[in-house]
Design an enzyme around this catalytic site. Structure first.
Site, PDB file in Angstrom:
ATOM      1  N   LYS A  15      -3.784  -3.128   6.925  1.00 22.41           N
ATOM      2  CA  LYS A  15      -4.956  -3.576   6.499  1.00 22.41           C
ATOM      3  C   LYS A  15      -5.929  -5.076   6.132  1.00 22.41           C
ATOM      4  CE  LYS A  15      -3.015   1.272   4.728  1.00 22.41           C
ATOM      5  NZ  LYS A  15      -2.645   2.220   3.677  1.00 22.41           N
TER       6      LYS A  15
ATOM      7  N   THR B 150       1.714  -1.142  -0.239  1.00 18.96           N
ATOM      8  CA  THR B 150       0.633  -0.603   0.208  1.00 18.96           C
ATOM      9  C   THR B 150       0.960   1.546  -0.409  1.00 18.96           C
ATOM     10  OG1 THR B 150      -0.140  -0.244   2.183  1.00 18.96           O
ATOM     11  CG2 THR B 150      -1.984  -0.750   1.439  1.00 18.96           C
ATOM     12  N   GLY B 151       2.016   0.896   0.340  1.00 22.31           N
ATOM     13  CA  GLY B 151       2.898   2.610  -0.055  1.00 22.31           C
ATOM     14  C   GLY B 151       3.168   2.484  -1.837  1.00 22.31           C
TER      15      GLY B 151
ATOM     16  N   HIS C 109      26.771   3.593  -3.699  1.00 16.69           N
ATOM     17  CA  HIS C 109      26.064   2.386  -3.016  1.00 16.69           C
ATOM     18  C   HIS C 109      26.554   2.122  -1.406  1.00 16.69           C
ATOM     19  CE1 HIS C 109      24.927  -0.392  -7.050  1.00 16.69           C
ATOM     20  NE2 HIS C 109      23.829   0.466  -6.765  1.00 16.69           N
TER      21      HIS C 109
ATOM     22  N   GLU D  72      31.431  -4.526  -8.854  1.00 19.53           N
ATOM     23  CA  GLU D  72      31.986  -3.212  -8.022  1.00 19.53           C
ATOM     24  C   GLU D  72      33.308  -3.557  -7.522  1.00 19.53           C
ATOM     25  OE1 GLU D  72      28.804  -1.694  -6.464  1.00 19.53           O
ATOM     26  OE2 GLU D  72      27.495  -0.940  -7.994  1.00 19.53           O
TER      27      GLU D  72
ATOM     28  N   ILE E 127      13.660  -4.729  -1.681  1.00 21.82           N
ATOM     29  CA  ILE E 127      14.042  -3.660  -2.364  1.00 21.82           C
ATOM     30  C   ILE E 127      14.659  -2.802  -1.919  1.00 21.82           C
ATOM     31  CG2 ILE E 127      13.081  -2.343  -4.776  1.00 21.82           C
ATOM     32  CD1 ILE E 127      13.571  -5.242  -4.428  1.00 21.82           C
ATOM     33  N   THR E 128      14.576  -2.811  -0.849  1.00 26.29           N
ATOM     34  CA  THR E 128      14.793  -1.404   0.076  1.00 26.29           C
ATOM     35  C   THR E 128      15.764  -0.698   0.509  1.00 26.29           C
ATOM     36  OG1 THR E 128      12.834  -2.431   1.797  1.00 26.29           O
ATOM     37  CG2 THR E 128      14.208  -0.011   2.864  1.00 26.29           C
ATOM     38  N   GLU E 129      15.867   0.264   0.307  1.00 26.43           N
ATOM     39  CA  GLU E 129      17.516   0.915   0.296  1.00 26.43           C
ATOM     40  C   GLU E 129      18.035   2.214   1.622  1.00 26.43           C
ATOM     41  OE1 GLU E 129      18.533   3.435  -2.815  1.00 26.43           O
ATOM     42  OE2 GLU E 129      19.953   4.467  -2.046  1.00 26.43           O
TER      43      GLU E 129
END
Lengths: 393, 307
Positions: free
Chosen positions: B43, B17-18, B258, B220, B100-102
């Site tokens: 919810k 819902t975000g 990163h 990287e 996924i959150t950064e």
């Protein structure tokens, strides 16, 4: 986020990690008051900047040494006057150096032996690691390279924290016994508590010293914090010194842009950290030099693109700009409109190469073409990089 | 086959819902991914509606998994709560949690990773673009898209892609698809120093997957995960592998976007990693524009067909 030595030592004291008595001063008027809190006798004068190699550094007016031993407090006050508001160049500051805006006075300790102690993340195990060595006061990278057997590592299980047996083992390896061993054990435990509770990224004590009276003290302190965790540490955010940061980087952070200034003359504006890094690389590959790292993120807005252009153009070394956008989800047309708006607003006179690829790219390219701007379009990263390098040469 | 996920995999979305979670849930539904549940505490009982889709929302991961048979979660919750969201997936016994959150604090991830030791749930991420197993429809429609990658640039095929970076992964996938070379699964493992799944973990899965004929590994500066994977490839992997390392021009000690992309010592520079790649028989992409071509060179040398 980095903090100064004097701030780090205040935190050390709060967590029960012994340090030599000290006091900081931010102006010549404060020197006497600061020194009055210290006992008479040998005193250290230490320039406070966010860079290592201070002791061997040179000020731009020729004065040598950003950290000095003084026999008396009177001498210390005189030396401090030469350091304050002077610019110190060290191996870590780059040729421009850093202006010294705080002086830290400490009691000059009697040193029996110097050690090295650090706590940081061990990436291989995803756990905290304590690194210690009997070779302190020197460059630890050199010790690790020349005599790796003198570097001792203890990986901490985050579920239980540091164990007594681990501390005993480490202290034995450092050859400490009696009162020194007891004091070192307490210091290591308290330093680990500080590392964990403050969300530190790294704590480095070089040197850690023993004294003839059996005390163990942190003579220097280098501490940085995990910027992702600052939201739960307002007391640490309060220690941020904006004077130590590049004004362009501060401006960029206001717009959630990740910007780092570099020495070259081709500015780049890219979405995504990996793509931004490799855009710098490809510029160099074709013979140019990147002026910056700039990641506008995954969902850049028009305002961000405009802000990014202003920041890039604030660097007088910039002779050309390369925009490299892979619009996965991001709409290339939104980026194109941002570029057009930005260029109109800032009045661009430098060569600009734009490489757009991905979502809605046809509309994006049409927007750029219809804008009447004198820009060069690049098809691939390689094509775009070659074009900007040629235009700037 | 593919690795980790198939077009049939049922997924749930934590943080549906975000704004961020909702936007990408819609894109996954449009791609044909089987999003069967959402989770937002408080919810439960509501529905997430998009076109003809009506996705039920639950108060907990355990409730959602039990009611819908979801085995994988995509986590979009804000950083302060993301560590807890991952642990909730572990507790519910999901196969896979994709964070996924950064911006999750490193200390939280240290604790989460310790808590996951020995548990059956796998974590991909955090701070990652997620995974895509392309489908057979137009623009790879009908695949499984977990996270934020653009689905339409993919094509079903035989190349596995693993990367720390999002946009650099898209760059590689786009090059492959433009050359009519499809992918089995593309995995973004994320740019944080503490993550759930390493390059090596993914390489091993690609090596075991008979449908995967070739691999692109994108790394990287910082850490030694790429080096670890390269050494394993030298000893165990017969498939053609192309590699690219970003950050050759990054100055030491500066974090490049990163949290994990920072040069700390002589071992984690781009030059050092590229040298190990070469030593291990990995075809190095000279520039990021050369990733698909590098894999084609590696495949040709081994006599392997990619398409």
């Amino acid at each position: 986020m980095n903090i100064h030595e004097y701030q780090a030592k205040a935190l050390f004291e709060k967590f029960g990690v012994p340090v030599p008595k000290g006091a900081a001063a931010k102006s010549a008027a404060e020197f006497a008051t600061a020194l009055a809190t210290l006992p008479d006798g040998p005193t250290m004068v230490k320039s406070q900047i966010h860079a290592g190699g201070r002791g061997k550094g040179t000020f731009t007016d020729g004065f040598k040494g950003g950290v000095k031993f003084c026999k008396t407090k009177a001498d210390a006050q005189e030396i401090a006057g030469k350091m304050l508001n002077n610019t110190l160049v060290t191996i870590q500051t780059g040729p421009a150096g850093r202006k010294v805006q705080t002086i830290y006075f400490t009691v000059a300790s009697d040193i029996k032996k110097e050690y090295y102690l650090a706590i940081l993340l061990d990436r291989a195990s995803s756990k905290p690691v304590i690194v210690a060595s009997t070779e302190g006061g020197v460059e630890i990278e050199k010790v690790a390279h020349d005599t790796p057997e003198k570097i001792h590592k203890v990986v901490i299980d985050p579920a239980y924290g540091i164990a007594d047996f681990q501390i005993r083992d480490l202290i034995a390896k450092l050859g400490l016994t009696g009162a020194e061993a007891k004091n070192a054990a307490k210091l290591i435990r308290n330093l680990y508590t500080m590392y964990w509770e403050t969300d530190a990224a790294m704590i480095e004590v070089n040197p850690l010293i023993t004294t003839p009276t059996g005390d163990v003290l942190a003579l220097d302190a280098k501490v940085s914090f995990d910027s992702n965790a600052l939201y739960r540490h307002p007391e640490i955010v309060a220690l941020r010194d904006l004077n130590e940061e590049d004004p362009k980087e501060i401006e960029a952070s206001k717009y959630s842009l990740s910007y780092i200034a570099l020495d070259g003359n081709i500015a780049c504006l890219v979405n995504g950290a990996g793509l931004a890094m490799s855009t710098m690389d490809i510029i160099q590959h074709y013979g140019g030099t990147p002026a910056n790292f700039l990641d506008v993120g995954g969902g850049a807005s028009k305002d961000q693109v405009v802000a990014a252009f202003k920041i890039i153009l604030g660097d007088p070394n910039v002779k050309g700009i390369l925009v490299n956008i892979f619009g996965g989800i991001m709409d290339c047309n939104v980026i194109a409109q941002g570029i057009v708006e930005a260029v109109k607003e800032v009045g661009l006179k430098l060569p600009l190469v734009v490489r757009l690829e991905g979502n809605n790219v046809v509309a994006g390219k049409a927007t750029l073409a219809a804008s009447g701007l004198t820009l060069v379009s690049g098809d691939t990263m390689a094509d775009a990089a070659q074009k900007i390098v040629k235009l700037v040469a | 086959m593919s690795i980790l996920i198939t077009p049939e995999t049922k997924i749930l979305i934590q943080g549906i819902t975000g704004e961020f979670g909702a936007r990408h849930t819609k894109l996954s539904l449009d791609y044909g991914t089987k999003v069967v549940a959402g989770v937002t505490p408080g919810k439960g009982g509501q529905f997430f509606e998009h076109g003809t889709h009506r996705v039920p929302i639950f108060n907990s991961v355990a409730d959602a998994a039990k009611a819908t048979g979801a085995t994988v979660s995509a986590i979009f919750v804000p950083p302060p709560f993301a560590g807890d969201a991952i642990l909730e997936c572990v507790d519910a016994g999901l196969d896979l949690a994709v964070a996924i959150t950064e911006g999750i604090p490193i200390r939280d991830m240290i604790r989460v990773k310790r808590a996951m030791a020995g548990k059956p749930t796998r974590l991909v991420g955090p701070n990652c673009p997620g995974l895509v197993t392309p489908g057979t429809g137009k623009d790879s429609f009908g695949g499984c898209r977990i996270g934020i990658a653009p689905g339409y640039i993919h094509k079903k095929g035989h190349v596995g892609v693993v990367s720390r970076s999002g946009t650099l992964t898209y760059e590689a996938v786009f090059q492959l698809t433009s050359k009519n070379i499809g992918q089995t699964t593309c995995v973004g493992i994320g740019g944080d120093p503490v993550n759930g799944t390493s390059h090596l973990d993914v390489i091993k899965m690609f090596n075991d997957d008979p449908e995967t004929h070739g691999i692109i590994m994108i790394g990287e500066i910082g850490g030694n995960a790429e080096v670890e994977a390269a050494r394993w490839i030298k000893a165990n992997c017969k498939k053609p592998v192309a590699g690219f390392i970003a950050g050759a021009t990054a100055p030491a000690g500066r974090r490049m976007g990163h949290a994990g992309a920072i040069v700390g010592g002589a071992e984690d520079t781009a030059a050092a990693k590229i040298a190990v790649f070469k030593e291990c028989g990995i075809e190095v992409a000279v520039t990021p524009s050369d990733m698909a071509d590098a894999l084609l060179r590696a495949a040709k040398a081994k006599g392997v067909t990619l398409s």
